[in-house]
Write a protein that holds these residues in place. Structure first.
Motif, PDB file in Angstrom:
ATOM      1  N   UNK A   5       0.839  -1.192   0.000  1.00 35.93           N
ATOM      2  CA  UNK A   5       0.000   0.000   0.000  1.00 35.93           C
ATOM      3  C   UNK A   5       0.870   1.236   0.000  1.00 35.93           C
ATOM      4  N   UNK A   6       0.269   2.418   0.058  1.00 35.32           N
ATOM      5  CA  UNK A   6       1.050   3.649   0.082  1.00 35.32           C
ATOM      6  C   UNK A   6       1.933   3.712   1.323  1.00 35.32           C
ATOM      7  N   UNK A   7       3.111   4.241   1.157  1.00 35.20           N
ATOM      8  CA  UNK A   7       4.003   4.429   2.298  1.00 35.20           C
ATOM      9  C   UNK A   7       3.398   5.485   3.214  1.00 35.20           C
ATOM     10  N   UNK A   8       3.415   5.210   4.486  1.00 36.07           N
ATOM     11  CA  UNK A   8       2.797   6.117   5.460  1.00 36.07           C
ATOM     12  C   UNK A   8       3.362   7.518   5.355  1.00 36.07           C
ATOM     13  N   UNK A   9       2.488   8.476   5.175  1.00 34.56           N
ATOM     14  CA  UNK A   9       2.893   9.864   5.183  1.00 34.56           C
ATOM     15  C   UNK A   9       3.560  10.367   3.927  1.00 34.56           C
ATOM     16  N   UNK A  10       3.742   9.505   2.934  1.00 35.04           N
ATOM     17  CA  UNK A  10       4.452   9.942   1.736  1.00 35.04           C
ATOM     18  C   UNK A  10       3.535  10.106   0.547  1.00 35.04           C
ATOM     19  N   UNK A  11       2.387   9.435   0.571  1.00 33.62           N
ATOM     20  CA  UNK A  11       1.506   9.467  -0.581  1.00 33.62           C
ATOM     21  C   UNK A  11       2.049   8.665  -1.744  1.00 33.62           C
ATOM     22  N   UNK A  12       3.135   7.954  -1.498  1.00 31.71           N
ATOM     23  CA  UNK A  12       3.746   7.144  -2.556  1.00 31.71           C
ATOM     24  C   UNK A  12       3.276   5.714  -2.445  1.00 31.71           C
ATOM     25  N   UNK A  13       3.122   5.077  -3.565  1.00 28.53           N
ATOM     26  CA  UNK A  13       2.748   3.679  -3.590  1.00 28.53           C
ATOM     27  C   UNK A  13       3.978   2.859  -3.960  1.00 28.53           C
ATOM     28  N   UNK A  14       4.545   2.111  -3.016  1.00 29.58           N
ATOM     29  CA  UNK A  14       5.763   1.373  -3.282  1.00 29.58           C
ATOM     30  C   UNK A  14       5.646   0.409  -4.449  1.00 29.58           C
TER      31      UNK A  14
ATOM     32  N   UNK B  64      11.451  -4.406  -6.117  1.00 26.51           N
ATOM     33  CA  UNK B  64      10.398  -5.128  -5.380  1.00 26.51           C
ATOM     34  C   UNK B  64      10.958  -6.422  -4.815  1.00 26.51           C
ATOM     35  N   UNK B  65      11.734  -7.136  -5.635  1.00 27.55           N
ATOM     36  CA  UNK B  65      12.350  -8.385  -5.197  1.00 27.55           C
ATOM     37  C   UNK B  65      13.280  -8.121  -4.009  1.00 27.55           C
ATOM     38  N   UNK B  66      14.079  -7.077  -4.102  1.00 33.64           N
ATOM     39  CA  UNK B  66      14.990  -6.717  -3.015  1.00 33.64           C
ATOM     40  C   UNK B  66      14.197  -6.348  -1.769  1.00 33.64           C
TER      41      UNK B  66
END
Length: 73
Positions: A4-13, A22-24
């Motif tokens: 899901x979105x990173x907390x407080x960043x509005x970014x979606x990992x 993603x693998x890392x």
């Protein structure tokens, strides 16, 4: 990857990380060190460190523990 979105960043990992990152991220969540990541992925330890750094930046976090939290969301 189900992130899901990173907390407080509005970014979606899941959207900002390339497939290798993603693998890392999943391997970080499994507790692997940079040296272990390098061996597992057949890359240099420096390349592993760069991937980890990129992931931290893209997720807007400052620690591997926070990456684990993001992966588990």
């Amino acid at each position: 990857m189900g992130l899901g979105p990173a907390a407080g960043t509005g970014r979606s990992p899941g959207r900002c990380a390339d497939p290798r990152e993603r693998e890392v991220a999943l391997l970080i969540a499994d507790g692997l060190t940079n040296a272990e990541l390098a061996r597992r992925l057949y890359i240099s330890p420096k390349t592993a460190a760069v991937h980890v750094s990129n992931i931290l930046h893209k997720l807007g976090v400052s620690s591997r523990t926070e990456v684990v939290d993001a992966v588990r969301r």
